[in-house]
Design an enzyme around this catalytic site. Structure first.
Site, PDB file in Angstrom:
ATOM      1  CG  ASP A   1     -37.603  -8.610 -48.070  1.00 13.61           C
ATOM      2  OD1 ASP A   1     -37.325  -8.991 -49.229  1.00 13.61           O
ATOM      3  OD2 ASP A   1     -36.733  -8.428 -47.198  1.00 13.61           O
TER       4      ASP A   1
ATOM      5  N   GLY B   1     -38.051 -13.754 -49.829  1.00 18.87           N
ATOM      6  CA  GLY B   1     -36.740 -14.341 -50.074  1.00 18.87           C
ATOM      7  C   GLY B   1     -36.862 -15.777 -50.539  1.00 18.87           C
TER       8      GLY B   1
ATOM      9  NE  ARG C   1     -35.820 -14.909 -42.267  1.00 16.07           N
ATOM     10  CZ  ARG C   1     -36.181 -13.879 -41.507  1.00 16.07           C
ATOM     11  NH1 ARG C   1     -37.411 -13.767 -41.067  1.00 16.07           N
ATOM     12  NH2 ARG C   1     -35.304 -12.943 -41.170  1.00 16.07           N
TER      13      ARG C   1
ATOM     14  CE1 TYR D   1     -23.955  -2.341 -57.910  1.00 20.17           C
ATOM     15  CE2 TYR D   1     -25.189  -4.025 -59.069  1.00 20.17           C
ATOM     16  CZ  TYR D   1     -24.367  -3.652 -58.029  1.00 20.17           C
ATOM     17  OH  TYR D   1     -23.960  -4.585 -57.119  1.00 20.17           O
TER      18      TYR D   1
ATOM     19  CG  ASP E   1     -31.667  -7.369 -50.801  1.00 21.83           C
ATOM     20  OD1 ASP E   1     -31.199  -7.063 -51.917  1.00 21.83           O
ATOM     21  OD2 ASP E   1     -31.195  -8.286 -50.101  1.00 21.83           O
TER      22      ASP E   1
ATOM     23  CG  ASP F   1     -29.932  -6.115 -45.226  1.00 18.96           C
ATOM     24  OD1 ASP F   1     -30.097  -6.815 -44.209  1.00 18.96           O
ATOM     25  OD2 ASP F   1     -30.767  -6.057 -46.145  1.00 18.96           O
TER      26      ASP F   1
END
Length: 231
Positions: A6, A8, A11, A82, A91, A112
């Site tokens: 994952d 970002g 990080r 959507y 995410d 989250d």
């Protein structure tokens, strides 16, 4: 064995999948990965492709297949609300896939709690019912300190759900109250069978939500990402 990433803007978080089991990988270091028999890397990213290329090189995994996952209109029993599904944060999409996998036929409110706090409603049929996005605890504190002349803060977060008696406590308690208040309002408007909490700030929120059907799942996004393996 597969590596899940994952990626970002600030990080990277990692997990491993072996025989369908997802486990956290706290130390994302080349020397650790070199010992593993990896077949491929599956990743979700909000960062630039340039950053992804740098990570490939730094990890020494340039020879492996790298497969990027994006938000879909529909996959694995989950349907996005959507109109332009690709604009939903990946995410958030993976968190819903993880929720549906771990709690099938269960209505959930997925929270989250990271840099931003996202809330998404998922019904028992896997239909996304929309969500909210608000600043996370650190972002809220930073915004107030940056834009207000006489408000200051402490590096240590010790927010509590009570009135503060000094500036730092007032700021931290207020930021915590805003997030807890948003979660409780979301639950009040559309309660589910589970409140599913993930993200780095979960530890600050959990004590104030224990009266709800709360489940904390740190690897939620990785459970969703793992569903794409061997597509």
């Amino acid at each position: 064995m597969y590596l899940l990433l994952d990626i970002g803007n600030t990080r990277e978080k990692a997990a491993l999948v072996k025989q369908g089991k997802v486990t956290a990988l706290p130390q994302l270091a080349p020397e650790n990965l070199a010992k593993l028999s990896l077949k491929a890397v599956y990743y979700a990213s909000v960062a630039s492709q340039e950053k992804v290329a740098v990570i490939k090189q730094l990890l020494g995994l340039e020879d492996l297949p790298w497969r990027q996952v994006h938000a879909d209109a529909q996959a694995y029993g989950v349907t996005s609300v959507y109109q332009q599904p690709q604009t939903l944060g990946v995410d958030r999409w993976l968190a819903m896939l993880g929720a549906q996998l771990l709690f099938p036929s269960t209505s959930t409110l997925i929270v989250d709690a990271g840099t931003a706090v996202t809330l998404d409603w998922l019904d028992a049929e896997g239909q996304h019912q929309g969500g909210w996005i608000l600043p996370g605890l650190k972002m809220q504190q930073h915004a107030v300190v940056k834009n207000t002349a006489k408000v200051f803060n402490s590096e240590m977060f010790n927010g509590r759900m009570e009135p503060g008696e000094d500036t730092v406590t007032c700021l931290q308690n207020g930021c915590l109250a805003s997030v807890i208040g948003a979660i409780r309002l979301a639950w009040q408007q559309n309660p589910g069978q589970k409140l599913l909490l993930t993200g780095g700030d979960s530890k600050f929120l959990k004590p104030h939500l224990m009266d709800l059907p709360l489940v904390v799942e740190p690897l939620l996004i990785f459970h969703g990402l793992a569903r794409y393996i061997d597509m």
